[in-house]
Structures are given as structure tokens and as C-alpha cells.
Design a protein around this motif. Structure first.
Motif, PDB file in Angstrom:
ATOM      1  N   LYS A  39      31.769 -52.408  -9.032  1.00  0.00           N
ATOM      2  CA  LYS A  39      32.996 -52.606  -8.379  1.00  0.00           C
ATOM      3  C   LYS A  39      33.176 -54.385  -7.953  1.00  0.00           C
ATOM      4  O   LYS A  39      34.128 -55.024  -8.373  1.00  0.00           O
ATOM      5  CB  LYS A  39      33.497 -51.856  -7.413  1.00  0.00           C
ATOM      6  N   ALA A  42      33.646 -56.088 -11.015  1.00  0.00           N
ATOM      7  CA  ALA A  42      34.864 -55.887 -11.782  1.00  0.00           C
ATOM      8  C   ALA A  42      35.960 -56.677 -10.765  1.00  0.00           C
ATOM      9  O   ALA A  42      37.084 -56.781 -11.383  1.00  0.00           O
ATOM     10  CB  ALA A  42      35.211 -54.391 -11.419  1.00  0.00           C
ATOM     11  N   ARG A  47      35.090 -59.333 -18.695  1.00  0.00           N
ATOM     12  CA  ARG A  47      35.316 -58.235 -19.824  1.00  0.00           C
ATOM     13  C   ARG A  47      34.328 -57.339 -20.011  1.00  0.00           C
ATOM     14  O   ARG A  47      34.200 -56.086 -20.328  1.00  0.00           O
ATOM     15  CB  ARG A  47      35.857 -58.831 -21.008  1.00  0.00           C
ATOM     16  N   ARG A  48      33.118 -57.612 -19.765  1.00  0.00           N
ATOM     17  CA  ARG A  48      31.875 -56.792 -20.197  1.00  0.00           C
ATOM     18  C   ARG A  48      30.830 -56.626 -18.931  1.00  0.00           C
ATOM     19  O   ARG A  48      30.931 -57.674 -18.125  1.00  0.00           O
ATOM     20  CB  ARG A  48      31.192 -57.223 -21.147  1.00  0.00           C
ATOM     21  N   VAL A  72      30.589 -46.060 -14.462  1.00  0.00           N
ATOM     22  CA  VAL A  72      31.927 -45.761 -15.658  1.00  0.00           C
ATOM     23  C   VAL A  72      32.961 -45.541 -14.902  1.00  0.00           C
ATOM     24  O   VAL A  72      34.163 -45.756 -14.873  1.00  0.00           O
ATOM     25  CB  VAL A  72      31.632 -44.773 -16.915  1.00  0.00           C
ATOM     26  N   ALA A  73      32.809 -44.355 -13.981  1.00  0.00           N
ATOM     27  CA  ALA A  73      33.857 -43.830 -13.195  1.00  0.00           C
ATOM     28  C   ALA A  73      34.589 -44.955 -12.101  1.00  0.00           C
ATOM     29  O   ALA A  73      35.829 -44.905 -11.831  1.00  0.00           O
ATOM     30  CB  ALA A  73      33.467 -42.515 -12.232  1.00  0.00           C
ATOM     31  N   VAL A  75      34.677 -48.310 -12.463  1.00  0.00           N
ATOM     32  CA  VAL A  75      35.289 -49.460 -13.194  1.00  0.00           C
ATOM     33  C   VAL A  75      35.753 -49.248 -14.579  1.00  0.00           C
ATOM     34  O   VAL A  75      36.500 -49.995 -15.274  1.00  0.00           O
ATOM     35  CB  VAL A  75      34.122 -50.830 -13.437  1.00  0.00           C
ATOM     36  N   GLY A  76      35.599 -48.047 -15.142  1.00  0.00           N
ATOM     37  CA  GLY A  76      36.230 -47.671 -16.537  1.00  0.00           C
ATOM     38  C   GLY A  76      35.435 -48.256 -17.708  1.00  0.00           C
ATOM     39  O   GLY A  76      34.193 -48.904 -17.667  1.00  0.00           O
TER      40      GLY A  76
END
Length: 76
Positions: A39, A42, A47-48, A72-73, A75-76
């Protein structure tokens, strides 16, 4: 010359670590919560995110799936 900065999270035992010269026995833990570290990354216009399962690399199979799923949950 443009370039892209790609931050990395190295996972060991579910924590974010840095190895000294690639030695598994010489690590520094810099975060106990990989999702929170992700996070933080982010919040910047990146972008990565490069995520390395160091335990998995050593074992030859994924080990830190829960930490990766949390990233993943978060920051997607």
C-alpha cells in the motif's frame, strides 16, 4: 532517456526482507505486513510491483501464497 522504476518486495516467512548479497541467513526484516508495504508503494504513481517469494525460490515451489494474496487484495 526515460526509465521505469519498479519497486520490489522480497518475502520470507511472510515478512518483507532484504538479503545481504543474496545470503538467506543474512536478512533484514523491514516489514511484518507485506500488504501494508505494498500500500505504501501504491501511494506513488508506480505501475508495477515486483514480488519475490524467497522461500519459494529456495524450496522450488510457492510458499508465501497468503502474503501474495494479501498484497493483491490490498493494491489490485
Amino acid at each position: 532517456m526515460p526509465f521505469e522504476l519498479i519497486p520490489a518486495i522480497d518475502l520470507m516467512n511472510g515478512s518483507c526482507v532484504r538479503l545481504a548479497q543474496g545470503r538467506f541467513e543474512d536478512k533484514t526484516v523491514y516489514g511484518e505486513d507485506p500488504a501494508q508495504v505494498a500500500k505504501g508503494f501504491a501511494e506513488h504513481p508506480l505501475r508495477r510491483l515486483h514480488v519475490v517469494d524467497l522461500d519459494g525460490a529456495k524450496a522450488g515451489r510457492p510458499i508465501n501464497r497468503a502474503a501474495i494474496a494479501a498484497i493483491v487484495a490490498a493494491v489490485g
